[in-house]
Design a protein around this motif. Sequence first.
Motif, short mmCIF file in Angstrom:
data_model
loop_
_atom_site.label_atom_id
_atom_site.label_comp_id
_atom_site.label_asym_id
_atom_site.label_seq_id
_atom_site.Cartn_x
_atom_site.Cartn_y
_atom_site.Cartn_z
N ALA A 8 7.32 -39.86 -1.28
CA ALA A 8 6.62 -40.06 -0.14
C ALA A 8 5.32 -40.19 -0.77
N LEU A 11 4.88 -43.67 -2.37
CA LEU A 11 4.80 -44.77 -1.58
C LEU A 11 3.60 -44.99 -0.74
N ILE A 20 6.05 -47.61 6.10
CA ILE A 20 6.92 -46.73 6.48
C ILE A 20 6.88 -46.06 7.91
N THR A 22 8.55 -43.00 10.12
CA THR A 22 9.35 -41.82 10.64
C THR A 22 9.66 -41.69 12.04
N ALA A 44 13.72 -42.09 6.75
CA ALA A 44 12.61 -42.93 6.99
C ALA A 44 13.13 -44.39 7.19
N ALA A 46 11.46 -48.25 6.08
CA ALA A 46 10.58 -49.11 5.30
C ALA A 46 10.64 -50.60 5.91
N LEU A 88 16.81 -43.73 3.05
CA LEU A 88 15.87 -44.61 3.25
C LEU A 88 16.34 -45.88 3.77
#
Lengths: 467, 467
Positions: A8, A11, A20, A22, A44, A46, A88
């Motif tokens: 994370a 990213l 991203i 969540t 999550a 993307a 993801l």
Amino acid sequence: MPLPGAFAAALRGAFPDDFISTDPGDLATYGRDWTRVIEPSPAAVAFPRSTDEVSRLLRLCADHRVAVVPSGGRTGLAAGAVAANGELVVSLDRMRRMDPVDLVGATVRVQAGAVTEAVHRHAAEHGLTWPVDFASKGSSQVGGNIATNAGGVKVIRYGLTRQWVLGLQVVLAGGEVLELGGALEKNNTGFDLRQLFIGSEGTLGIITEATLKLTRLPGKLDVFLFAVPDLAGVLALFREARQGPFVIMAYEFFTDRCLARVERHRGLASPLGEASPFYVLLEVERGEGAEAGALEAWIGSLFERGLVADGTLAQHGKQAAELWALREGISESLTATGLPHKNDIALPIAALEGFCAELLRFFEAEYPGWEIALFGHIGDGNLHVNVMKPDDVDRAEFLRRTKAADHAIFRLVQQHAGSISAEHGIGLLKRDYLGYSRSPAEIAVMRAIKRALDPLGIMNPGKVLDP
Amino acid sequence: MPLPGAFAAALRGAFPDDFISTDPGDLATYGRDWTRVIEPSPAAVAFPRSTDEVSRLLRLCADHRVAVVPSGGRTGLAAGAVAANGELVVSLDRMRRMDPVDLVGATVRVQAGAVTEAVHRHAAEHGLTWPVDFASKGSSQVGGNIATNAGGVKVIRYGLTRQWVLGLQVVLAGGEVLELGGALEKNNTGFDLRQLFIGSEGTLGIITEATLKLTRLPGKLDVFLFAVPDLAGVLALFREARQGPFVIMAYEFFTDRCLARVERHRGLASPLGEASPFYVLLEVERGEGAEAGALEAWIGSLFERGLVADGTLAQHGKQAAELWALREGISESLTATGLPHKNDIALPIAALEGFCAELLRFFEAEYPGWEIALFGHIGDGNLHVNVMKPDDVDRAEFLRRTKAADHAIFRLVQQHAGSISAEHGIGLLKRDYLGYSRSPAEIAVMRAIKRALDPLGIMNPGKVLDP
């Protein structure tokens, strides 16, 4: 299940703030497809904007061993895009670019997130079409169409999606970008890797762009509805139609059970006088400048030779739409008027009659009184088998018993050299049944290819093959 | 180079006496294809009669590390079937069984050694055809057609061989038999392994049987010859033809240089009045029951709008054959009247004009006065580039200089996103040029797949990929 902290953090350094999500709403939306059997649970989502972002993302995923679920329009029916284990999700929603149509080559390059129907509109401005067409085209995306080798009602005329993809850009599990083919009809330079990715359900890489082959929009279409006494008649009429004075666009069938459900739910009625156990919807394109009367003469000869019990030819667009509504309303009507358990199978056309007889005998013996609603793209050998829940069986019991019935259906499919998934794919839902359609040797080769392309097993793990 | 003694002994015990030949005539015949560049040198030729024999043979080959060259009609032009290093040639000549045509499904299952034209005749009895068609169809075999994903003059209408194969039976390097697909139009159950073997030139396994998809024989065909002033005109006419009142069966072009060679060798003449730098042969199928006069009206509009300088529509079959002879006589006439160095390349159709201009500029600058004869399936973006040996250059010098020119041509192909082999394949002849069409990442994936399927490297070693 959150993303690993170090991943994370990496990213955050490498991508824009909105890359991203969540957000619980996003997790619920993007964590699943049109199936409702498996609970989504992604870590999550993307939203890359470019192939370069997908590539850099997958490189990081490989470094951190983060599993990925590629995500298009999520209209699949095999749970191929469901993220149930903290993966993801990589949504292609922001990658919708469509290049101008190449009018000389009749091709167009688009990003994978382009919506199928948007591509249709884009091409139609020039009298062209990408003939991949089905009910979910308003949501489905090109990348998903290709990753699932989508089918539909026009396969008999145009073939599967596989046939309409000239070039593919794919990002592999380690972030490597492959440009496969391009705007080329012919390219015999070694193994055609495009074909591996088409229909691989996101398990070998993420499709980011594609060069699509287009074709001329069809001319005037005519739609028939026929009543035939039995499945043998459906197939005899099919053989006859293949020699008719036209090109077949669709050859669909349904039973009286399906029609009754559509009549109940939609308030529609068959325009044919008498009830019949089987109906055929035939759509055809006449040749350019075809003689008036040729279709009428053809239909007349069917009656004369007793090939149909009844039939009608739509006289205008509204009538044609009404005939199509009888066929296209089936899926919705089954769900609205009961609880169907669905299967999407294919048989060699020559085996259909024997298979259906055995299938109905099996249900009569093991599940007496249960309603079986059969319909489908019978010109492709593709049957949709819908088992309706009886009123006196509760939901859990019904699901348990249909699961057992699936094994029996698939054994029968195997005995008739058929396929347990004609067009929906394997995903999570049919994974445990794969052995009914593919031999241990084939599955071993598939595993070897999966290992060669995704050695860490992070691309859509658990779909098609056991992880 | 003889077979290893232990292997030869094992063969004698396991197969009939006539299974293996080391007759020098057989070695010379079965050791090569239509290419004449590489000297054949096989150890022996095996003539199996069944899939079981192929399977048992390959198991023994794996045990003894004996390399194998699968062999069909040997009409290839890339040396894909040449055995130059003491390999065992496995000929499919005795495996010619054709099952009865399935008239409901419009399919037929055949053994790999069935000759293409024999399949055509078999299907034509029922008004059907397997539309894989080219000059060598009287010798070429179905297995070879599939292993090379063969093209031809009808690709624009029907697509490549890949599109007409429903099922494949393949024997892997270790003897394992795979049954891939079958008489199914739709089968979305994981990776489509058929596609890997189609076009793999015998490097992944031996195709032993196939279920072929058939289609209706075309109706009445019409053939045009047009004169156009330049390549831009060839492409403008192509765009126009795609909207014409017919289905395009073939869209071929050739230059005045080609025509001159055909006129010289065959004594044929163009039926058009004036000479022209470019010619187009267009074959079309009119719609069933199409109005008389529609074609004439279309051709008239081409003249009115100045799209063609001259043109003719064949009035009967003999005239049509005469027009086709101008196109089909080119390859033979080039060879009969000189020494051509051939290339078979593909470009995106939209890139053809720019590519050809650069190609001709390159030759004018580097090889002034050399004759370049261009023709091909331009509707598929497929060019045959023939460089003719000048009289004042000797053969060895010509071969040396054309090899250097190939690198320049392929660099140009690469710059225009084309393919260095449109339909002939890679084989031995183009192996060292593969990098002009496939990236290092693609070649790495191809190698991984080759290793997964043929870990001992005994299947047609050195073809497509370095051994």
